[in-house]
Scaffold this active site. Structure first.
Site, mmCIF file in Angstrom:
data_model
loop_
_atom_site.group_PDB
_atom_site.id
_atom_site.type_symbol
_atom_site.label_atom_id
_atom_site.label_comp_id
_atom_site.label_asym_id
_atom_site.label_seq_id
_atom_site.Cartn_x
_atom_site.Cartn_y
_atom_site.Cartn_z
ATOM 1 N N HIS A 27 -20.088 20.556 -7.664
ATOM 2 C CA HIS A 27 -19.912 20.461 -9.123
ATOM 3 C C HIS A 27 -21.030 19.637 -9.758
ATOM 4 C CE1 HIS A 27 -15.898 22.335 -10.003
ATOM 5 N NE2 HIS A 27 -15.878 22.283 -8.679
ATOM 6 N N SER A 60 -15.946 50.962 -3.844
ATOM 7 C CA SER A 60 -15.841 49.681 -3.159
ATOM 8 C C SER A 60 -15.083 49.884 -1.851
ATOM 9 C CB SER A 60 -15.084 48.677 -4.041
ATOM 10 O OG SER A 60 -14.518 47.677 -3.224
ATOM 11 N N GLY A 116 -14.513 30.465 -1.637
ATOM 12 C CA GLY A 116 -15.479 29.429 -2.014
ATOM 13 C C GLY A 116 -16.828 29.575 -1.353
ATOM 14 N N ASP A 164 -25.076 29.199 -6.567
ATOM 15 C CA ASP A 164 -24.743 30.335 -5.698
ATOM 16 C C ASP A 164 -25.747 31.476 -5.848
ATOM 17 O OD1 ASP A 164 -22.604 28.692 -5.432
ATOM 18 O OD2 ASP A 164 -21.143 30.037 -6.351
HETATM 19 C C1 GLA Z 1 -18.671 27.409 -7.542
HETATM 20 C C2 GLA Z 1 -19.691 27.696 -8.641
HETATM 21 C C3 GLA Z 1 -20.980 26.926 -8.394
HETATM 22 C C4 GLA Z 1 -20.698 25.436 -8.186
HETATM 23 C C5 GLA Z 1 -19.602 25.241 -7.143
HETATM 24 C C6 GLA Z 1 -19.179 23.800 -7.014
HETATM 25 O O1 GLA Z 1 -19.122 27.912 -6.336
HETATM 26 O O2 GLA Z 1 -19.987 29.074 -8.692
HETATM 27 O O3 GLA Z 1 -21.862 27.121 -9.460
HETATM 28 O O4 GLA Z 1 -20.373 24.821 -9.395
HETATM 29 O O5 GLA Z 1 -18.460 26.008 -7.433
HETATM 30 O O6 GLA Z 1 -20.202 23.027 -6.506
#
Ligand code: GLA
Length: 355
Positions: A27, A60, A116, A164
């Site tokens: 974050h 998909s 995640g 990401d």
């Molecule tokens: C998600 C968001 C990223 C980042 C992370 C936390 O993956 O897409 O941009 O904020 O959470 O680090």
């Protein structure tokens, strides 16, 4: 199903984009801070060719569903195809000079979803890269990352950062990707050979997570306002003026980000000098801060982290947006057998994945 089985033709373009794991720096990206992710082997593959049906046809493999459309209007109920429509919309908006063509698109992926590790960013980066190749647009990988973020922010409506998309578009497996999210300058360097990173799945579903993510996002924006800065990332730990934040919750959230940025900068030096113990300690501190100050962990995740360290990991922490998903642990190659044996006694071996 193969592209040929679905569309009765061969694809003209095959393009993939990988998922990522963040080693440290959570974050911090949307507050102009630092992150240290690396690319995973898991990837999404996109196959494309042109059709003369005057419509877009997207299959998909994950949803086992084909969608047909000829506009880029977002669906009323959240639908996976919105990500594809969003990518097409953003790409054509960016490359106004290209004459539109109708496409067949096949999507397959081995990325565990909603855990995640950025399956949605890999999807968007993969689609935009395949369009870039198909239309010979010569958009740079960095700019593709920015466009992929635009899809998620402006089209889908998720307030995420840029980590990401950047690592998925530019990263390399087994290389750490240090990113300064304020100016998008990055550095790729080798992860020492004996350092093994492993993911453990906490098995927590994501639904709840989006709203909590957005809540943290707005809390950090409040902290920036209270501290009169545009980005929390611009505040060094020694200049953190805590008195300016009166709300104790906002203060805790800001503390996490400011201390986390400090940890990322230290962690890079430790990795470059092959100091596994010191790097691991920062991962542990990062998790404590993520759990106690940012309150983004869960009991199950905290327990995985504890068990992982007990089993011999140098460091372990929750990775990604929080509220479930994967933990990432750092283990020395010499201790790997013991760690794997102990962890697989507690957790399903299918939920323990090598980075
Ligand atoms: C998600 C968001 C990223 C980042 C992370 C936390 O993956 O897409 O941009 O904020 O959470 O680090």
């Amino acid at each position: 199903m193969s592209f040929k089985a679905i569309f009765k033709q061969k694809p003209e373009i095959i393009q993939s984009a990988n998922a990522r794991v963040n080693l440290i720096g959570e974050h911090t990206d949307y507050t102009g801070g630092f992150v240290l992710p690396t690319l995973l082997k898991f990837k999404t593959t996109i196959e494309v060719n042109e059709n003369d049906e005057k419509k877009y046809q997207v299959y998909s493999e994950y949803f086992k569903e084909k969608k047909i459309f000829n506009d880029f209007i977002k669906s009323k109920n959240n639908d996976w195809v919105d990500y594809i429509k969003g990518c097409l919309f953003v790409f054509f908006d960016e490359s106004k000079s290209i004459s539109n063509k109708y496409l067949n698109i096949n999507i397959s992926s081995n990325i565990p979803m909603e855990r995640g590790i950025s399956s949605s960013s890999a999807l968007c980066v993969g689609i935009i890269k395949s369009l870039n190749k198909f239309f010979k647009s010569h958009i740079s990988d960095k700019h593709i990352a920015i466009l992929a973020q635009k899809v998620e922010r402006d089209y889908i409506g998720v307030s995420g950062g840029i980590m990401d998309q950047m690592v998925s578009s530019i990263g390399i497996h087994r290389k750490a990707f240090f990113l300064d999210c304020l100016n998008l300058k990055y550095e790729l360097f080798d992860i020492p050979k004996n350092w093994k990173f492993y993911l453990v799945d906490s098995d927590v579903q994501r639904n709840l997570r989006n709203s909590s993510y957005n809540e943290r996002y707005s809390q950090l924006k409040k902290a920036e306002k209270a501290l009169s800065v545009e980005y929390l990332g611009s505040i060094k730990l020694e200049n953190f003026n805590k008195e300016k934040i009166s709300d104790p919750i906002i203060l805790k959230r800001a503390k996490h980000v400011i201390t986390e940025n400090d940890r990322v900068l230290k962690s890079i030096e430790y990795m470059k000098k092959n100091k596994i113990e010191e790097f691991g300690n920062l991962m542990i501190k990062s998790h404590l801060s993520y759990s106690n100050d940012f309150e983004a962990s869960t009991r199950g995740v905290d327990l995985i982290v504890k068990n992982s360290i007990k089993a011999g990991a140098y460091g372990s922490r929750l990775t990604g947006g929080g509220f479930g998903g994967f933990t990432v642990s750092l283990i020395d190659e010499n201790k790997l057998d013991k760690w794997l044996k102990q962890m697989s006694n507690i957790y399903d071996i299918n939920n323990i994945l090598e980075v």
